[in-house]
Design a protein around this motif. Structure first.
Motif, PDB file in Angstrom:
ATOM      1  N   LEU A 433      45.267 -56.382  -3.984  1.00  0.00           N
ATOM      2  CA  LEU A 433      44.026 -57.541  -3.706  1.00  0.00           C
ATOM      3  C   LEU A 433      44.033 -57.533  -2.124  1.00  0.00           C
ATOM      4  O   LEU A 433      42.842 -57.788  -1.727  1.00  0.00           O
ATOM      5  N   SER A 434      44.815 -57.126  -1.202  1.00  0.00           N
ATOM      6  CA  SER A 434      44.593 -57.119   0.335  1.00  0.00           C
ATOM      7  C   SER A 434      43.751 -55.893   0.520  1.00  0.00           C
ATOM      8  O   SER A 434      42.782 -56.079   1.332  1.00  0.00           O
ATOM      9  N   TRP A 435      43.812 -54.800  -0.356  1.00  0.00           N
ATOM     10  CA  TRP A 435      43.098 -53.742   0.297  1.00  0.00           C
ATOM     11  C   TRP A 435      41.539 -54.076  -0.620  1.00  0.00           C
ATOM     12  O   TRP A 435      40.838 -53.681   0.159  1.00  0.00           O
ATOM     13  N   ALA A 436      41.489 -54.659  -1.620  1.00  0.00           N
ATOM     14  CA  ALA A 436      40.146 -55.061  -2.310  1.00  0.00           C
ATOM     15  C   ALA A 436      39.442 -56.141  -1.002  1.00  0.00           C
ATOM     16  O   ALA A 436      38.162 -55.794  -0.892  1.00  0.00           O
ATOM     17  N   ARG A 437      40.004 -56.968  -0.608  1.00  0.00           N
ATOM     18  CA  ARG A 437      39.410 -57.838   0.276  1.00  0.00           C
ATOM     19  C   ARG A 437      39.162 -57.204   1.512  1.00  0.00           C
ATOM     20  O   ARG A 437      38.005 -57.301   2.077  1.00  0.00           O
ATOM     21  N   ALA A 438      39.810 -56.161   2.217  1.00  0.00           N
ATOM     22  CA  ALA A 438      39.387 -55.502   3.250  1.00  0.00           C
ATOM     23  C   ALA A 438      38.189 -54.538   3.006  1.00  0.00           C
ATOM     24  O   ALA A 438      37.271 -54.570   3.835  1.00  0.00           O
ATOM     25  N   ILE A 439      38.004 -53.912   1.842  1.00  0.00           N
ATOM     26  CA  ILE A 439      36.770 -53.228   1.642  1.00  0.00           C
ATOM     27  C   ILE A 439      35.931 -53.958   1.287  1.00  0.00           C
ATOM     28  O   ILE A 439      34.665 -53.526   1.765  1.00  0.00           O
ATOM     29  N   ILE A 440      35.806 -55.168   0.789  1.00  0.00           N
ATOM     30  CA  ILE A 440      34.697 -56.064   0.576  1.00  0.00           C
ATOM     31  C   ILE A 440      34.203 -56.570   2.017  1.00  0.00           C
ATOM     32  O   ILE A 440      32.843 -56.687   2.127  1.00  0.00           O
ATOM     33  N   GLN A 441      35.041 -56.918   2.784  1.00  0.00           N
ATOM     34  CA  GLN A 441      34.537 -57.538   4.063  1.00  0.00           C
ATOM     35  C   GLN A 441      34.073 -56.382   4.970  1.00  0.00           C
ATOM     36  O   GLN A 441      33.217 -56.621   5.696  1.00  0.00           O
ATOM     37  N   ALA A 442      34.476 -55.119   4.824  1.00  0.00           N
ATOM     38  CA  ALA A 442      33.713 -53.778   5.320  1.00  0.00           C
ATOM     39  C   ALA A 442      32.588 -53.677   5.029  1.00  0.00           C
ATOM     40  O   ALA A 442      31.691 -53.162   5.669  1.00  0.00           O
ATOM     41  N   HIS A 443      32.186 -54.087   3.696  1.00  0.00           N
ATOM     42  CA  HIS A 443      30.870 -54.273   3.272  1.00  0.00           C
ATOM     43  C   HIS A 443      29.918 -55.323   3.493  1.00  0.00           C
ATOM     44  O   HIS A 443      28.799 -55.613   3.350  1.00  0.00           O
ATOM     45  N   GLY A 444      30.574 -56.359   4.286  1.00  0.00           N
ATOM     46  CA  GLY A 444      29.847 -57.369   4.799  1.00  0.00           C
ATOM     47  C   GLY A 444      29.821 -58.611   3.782  1.00  0.00           C
ATOM     48  O   GLY A 444      29.154 -59.816   4.003  1.00  0.00           O
ATOM     49  N   GLY A 445      30.817 -58.442   2.903  1.00  0.00           N
ATOM     50  CA  GLY A 445      30.882 -59.312   1.648  1.00  0.00           C
ATOM     51  C   GLY A 445      32.175 -60.187   1.688  1.00  0.00           C
ATOM     52  O   GLY A 445      32.901 -60.302   2.833  1.00  0.00           O
ATOM     53  N   LYS A 446      32.372 -60.792   0.861  1.00  0.00           N
ATOM     54  CA  LYS A 446      33.683 -61.729   0.630  1.00  0.00           C
ATOM     55  C   LYS A 446      34.349 -61.867  -0.714  1.00  0.00           C
ATOM     56  O   LYS A 446      33.478 -61.332  -1.643  1.00  0.00           O
ATOM     57  N   ILE A 447      35.558 -62.189  -0.685  1.00  0.00           N
ATOM     58  CA  ILE A 447      36.320 -62.091  -2.320  1.00  0.00           C
ATOM     59  C   ILE A 447      36.885 -63.318  -2.140  1.00  0.00           C
ATOM     60  O   ILE A 447      37.615 -63.799  -1.217  1.00  0.00           O
ATOM     61  N   THR A 448      37.042 -64.220  -3.289  1.00  0.00           N
ATOM     62  CA  THR A 448      37.626 -65.678  -3.145  1.00  0.00           C
ATOM     63  C   THR A 448      38.222 -65.644  -4.855  1.00  0.00           C
ATOM     64  O   THR A 448      38.011 -64.509  -5.423  1.00  0.00           O
ATOM     65  N   ALA A 449      39.334 -66.589  -4.642  1.00  0.00           N
ATOM     66  CA  ALA A 449      40.151 -66.743  -5.902  1.00  0.00           C
ATOM     67  C   ALA A 449      40.275 -68.209  -6.129  1.00  0.00           C
ATOM     68  O   ALA A 449      40.432 -68.809  -5.432  1.00  0.00           O
ATOM     69  N   THR A 450      40.063 -68.664  -7.147  1.00  0.00           N
ATOM     70  CA  THR A 450      40.643 -69.921  -7.989  1.00  0.00           C
ATOM     71  C   THR A 450      41.430 -69.730  -8.988  1.00  0.00           C
ATOM     72  O   THR A 450      41.373 -68.678  -9.893  1.00  0.00           O
ATOM     73  N   SER A 451      42.341 -70.496  -9.183  1.00  0.00           N
ATOM     74  CA  SER A 451      43.187 -70.539 -10.375  1.00  0.00           C
ATOM     75  C   SER A 451      43.806 -72.018 -10.600  1.00  0.00           C
ATOM     76  O   SER A 451      44.073 -72.867  -9.957  1.00  0.00           O
ATOM     77  N   ILE A 452      44.315 -72.178 -11.909  1.00  0.00           N
ATOM     78  CA  ILE A 452      44.925 -73.217 -12.294  1.00  0.00           C
ATOM     79  C   ILE A 452      46.368 -72.752 -13.087  1.00  0.00           C
ATOM     80  O   ILE A 452      46.148 -71.951 -14.081  1.00  0.00           O
ATOM     81  N   LEU A 453      47.484 -72.903 -12.903  1.00  0.00           N
ATOM     82  CA  LEU A 453      48.542 -72.313 -13.324  1.00  0.00           C
ATOM     83  C   LEU A 453      48.793 -72.656 -14.808  1.00  0.00           C
ATOM     84  O   LEU A 453      48.317 -73.551 -15.323  1.00  0.00           O
ATOM     85  N   ASN A 454      49.266 -71.637 -15.572  1.00  0.00           N
ATOM     86  CA  ASN A 454      49.275 -71.382 -16.885  1.00  0.00           C
ATOM     87  C   ASN A 454      47.790 -71.613 -17.798  1.00  0.00           C
ATOM     88  O   ASN A 454      47.973 -71.749 -19.035  1.00  0.00           O
ATOM     89  N   GLU A 455      46.639 -71.578 -17.026  1.00  0.00           N
ATOM     90  CA  GLU A 455      45.414 -71.949 -17.668  1.00  0.00           C
ATOM     91  C   GLU A 455      44.762 -70.654 -17.251  1.00  0.00           C
ATOM     92  O   GLU A 455      44.106 -70.068 -18.331  1.00  0.00           O
ATOM     93  N   LYS A 456      44.307 -70.279 -16.134  1.00  0.00           N
ATOM     94  CA  LYS A 456      43.341 -69.340 -15.889  1.00  0.00           C
ATOM     95  C   LYS A 456      43.213 -69.019 -14.336  1.00  0.00           C
ATOM     96  O   LYS A 456      43.764 -69.636 -13.513  1.00  0.00           O
ATOM     97  N   SER A 457      42.725 -67.792 -14.223  1.00  0.00           N
ATOM     98  CA  SER A 457      42.421 -67.408 -12.812  1.00  0.00           C
ATOM     99  C   SER A 457      40.830 -66.656 -12.790  1.00  0.00           C
ATOM    100  O   SER A 457      40.371 -66.246 -13.632  1.00  0.00           O
ATOM    101  N   THR A 458      40.317 -66.939 -11.541  1.00  0.00           N
ATOM    102  CA  THR A 458      38.830 -66.209 -11.457  1.00  0.00           C
ATOM    103  C   THR A 458      38.967 -65.665  -9.842  1.00  0.00           C
ATOM    104  O   THR A 458      39.191 -66.257  -8.831  1.00  0.00           O
ATOM    105  N   PHE A 459      38.422 -64.227 -10.042  1.00  0.00           N
ATOM    106  CA  PHE A 459      38.456 -63.753  -8.601  1.00  0.00           C
ATOM    107  C   PHE A 459      36.804 -63.203  -8.603  1.00  0.00           C
ATOM    108  O   PHE A 459      36.418 -62.621  -9.689  1.00  0.00           O
ATOM    109  N   THR A 460      36.391 -63.542  -7.573  1.00  0.00           N
ATOM    110  CA  THR A 460      34.765 -63.354  -7.346  1.00  0.00           C
ATOM    111  C   THR A 460      34.666 -62.710  -5.920  1.00  0.00           C
ATOM    112  O   THR A 460      34.963 -63.182  -5.081  1.00  0.00           O
TER     113      THR A 460
END
Length: 470
Positions: A433-460
């Motif tokens: 994930l650290s590598w993914a964020r660095a690459i997306i930021q190098a493209h001028g973008g961003k990566i975010t994450a939201t999650s609820i324990l034991n229910e779901k996770s979303t990476f955008t």
């Protein structure tokens, strides 16, 4: 010792600011002094102009004295003198003899010099200055040539003017002395106040250099510039402290993650040296060593990629790519893995997602996100992949109904080597994930994450629709 302190004080900013402030006061005072000298010289010129005017008027009245006796002339000149507030009025012959004169008995002034000058004067008039009886103040005398045989001489005292000027000079010197002393103290006080913030910054810098990274410069409202400097300094220290803590964490995590493969490599090598293994065992050990070395190299290469991307030095091979196609291919690639775990991949992929980016690196980012979702989703779960775009940006979202991430762990998941408690038993090194964020930021973008324990996770991940150039 005192001399050394004095020399040291002379090099301080307080001394220089105080000196500069005092010199500015002196410069202003010098300008005022020049103005006063100019005004005083004007007063003396006014006396000369008045004497010349009186001489002209008196010379015009000399005809009215024709036929008067010497005593009557003297009385007439005495009256003229009192009327014009002058010291005396005299009429001289061509050889300097006194033809008529106002009363000069109480003056006790040596007029010979003026007379001599008047006698030697061919045309016009001449001014002369003589001391009054008190020996301190002076009188101004004009010798005016009325005719070749007549010289008119008028004298006036400059005592009152000189006393006024003298009084002004005394007052000026007193005020100047007070002003200089006052300016020194005020300049010193202002300079001390001005650099008090600098002293606080110096003190804090010394404390930080001694290892106290928690020290900060207090903001005391000492001026906008000083407060801004202190705020900037504190921000710099915050970032430095954060960087050092991050480096320490990275070093500790690297030491932990490198220890296991190196230990396994060393154990395999020891067994190869001390054990009685056959050729097949040696081949198996060599294969394990190569595998562990590949893991180490992959970890090191990933670390280097992250560092380059964070420093803005990442080399991107920019080309026109279709993010929808990349995501579609990645989903097909991970299809068998998801099927083995009885996980369903749902795709909501838009078709208009043309973008300018590094295709290979984006493929790896999408693969990383999809791999994590499948890895942490239990059997029977679903992973939803969404690709959408508008005029400004392109978005890829990966949602799962897996184990989720706790609120305490969520802010740390993009840090290098960070692994959640539930992921420590699974393969990985905490760099994905650290590598993914660095690459997306190098493209001028961003990566975010939201999650609820034991229910779901979303990476955008979101990328701007701005053509980038390699």
């Amino acid at each position: 010792m005192q001399l050394e302190k004095l020399l040291k004080f002379r090099r301080t900013l307080v001394f220089r600011l105080t000196l500069l402030y005092t010199l500015s006061i002196l410069l202003f005072s010098g300008a005022f002094l020049g103005y006063r000298l100019y005004r005083d010289s004007g007063h003396y010129s006014n006396i000369d102009d008045g004497l010349l005017k009186d001489a002209l008027l008196t010379s015009q009245r000399l005809d009215s004295m024709t036929g008067m006796s010497k005593g009557e002339k003297n009385e007439y000149l005495d009256n003229q003198t009192k009327r014009h507030w002058t010291l005396f009025t005299r009429i001289l012959g061509s050889k300097g003899e006194v033809l008529a004169s106002s009363d000069t008995s109480s003056l006790n002034i040596d007029l010979n010099t003026a007379v001599t000058k008047a006698i030697n004067l061919d045309t016009g008039h001449v001014f002369d200055t003589v001391l009054l009886p008190d020996g301190h103040y002076t009188a101004r005398i004009i010798s005016y040539k009325v005719s070749p045989d007549i010289i008119l001489q008028i004298g006036t005292s400059q005592k009152n003017l000189q006393r006024i000027i003298e009084k002004r000079w005394k007052e000026f010197c007193l005020v100047l002395t007070i002003l200089i002393v006052f300016s020194i103290f005020v300049g010193w006080f202002v300079a001390k106040c001005a650099i008090s913030g600098v002293k606080e910054i110096t003190k804090t810098a010394i404390e930080i250099s001694e290892g106290n990274f928690s020290s900060r410069v207090p903001i005391k409202g000492g001026g906008e510039e000083i407060d801004k400097l202190a705020t900037t300094f504190n921000d710099m220290i915050e970032k430095t402290e954060s960087l050092i803590k991050g480096m320490k964490e990275i070093t500790d995590n690297m030491a932990h993650d490198l220890r296991s493969p190196i230990t396994r490599i060393r154990g395999a090598a020891e067994m190869a040296v001390t054990g009685g293994a056959n050729e097949q065992d040696y081949e198996l050990m060599a294969g394990n060593i190569v595998e562990e070395c590949d893991r180490l190299l992959a970890m090191i290469n990933t670390m280097m990629d992250i560092s380059e991307a964070d420093a803005g030095l990442s080399k991107l091979n920019i080309s026109q790519v279709d993010l929808a196609q990349i995501t579609e291919e990645t989903c097909e690639l991970f299809g068998p893995v998801a099927e083995d775990k009885n996980i369903k991949i749902i795709k909501n992929i838009s078709k208009s997602t043309i973008h300018f980016a590094d295709k290979q690196k984006l493929q790896r980012v999408v693969s990383n996100l999809l791999d994590n979702s499948i890895k942490y989703t239990p059997a029977g779960g679903t992973v939803t992949v969404t690709v959408d775009a508008d005029e400004d940006q392109v978005m890829v979202s990966v949602n799962d109904n897996g184990v989720g991430i706790s609120g305490d762990e969520l802010p740390n998941i993009f840090k290098r080597f960070y692994r959640c408690d539930r992921s420590r038993s699974l393969p990985g090194n905490g760099l994905g994930l650290s590598w993914a964020r660095a690459i997306i930021q190098a493209h001028g973008g961003k990566i975010t994450a939201t999650s609820i324990l034991n229910e779901k996770s979303t990476f955008t991940m979101t990328l701007p629709r701005i053509p980038l150039h390699a």
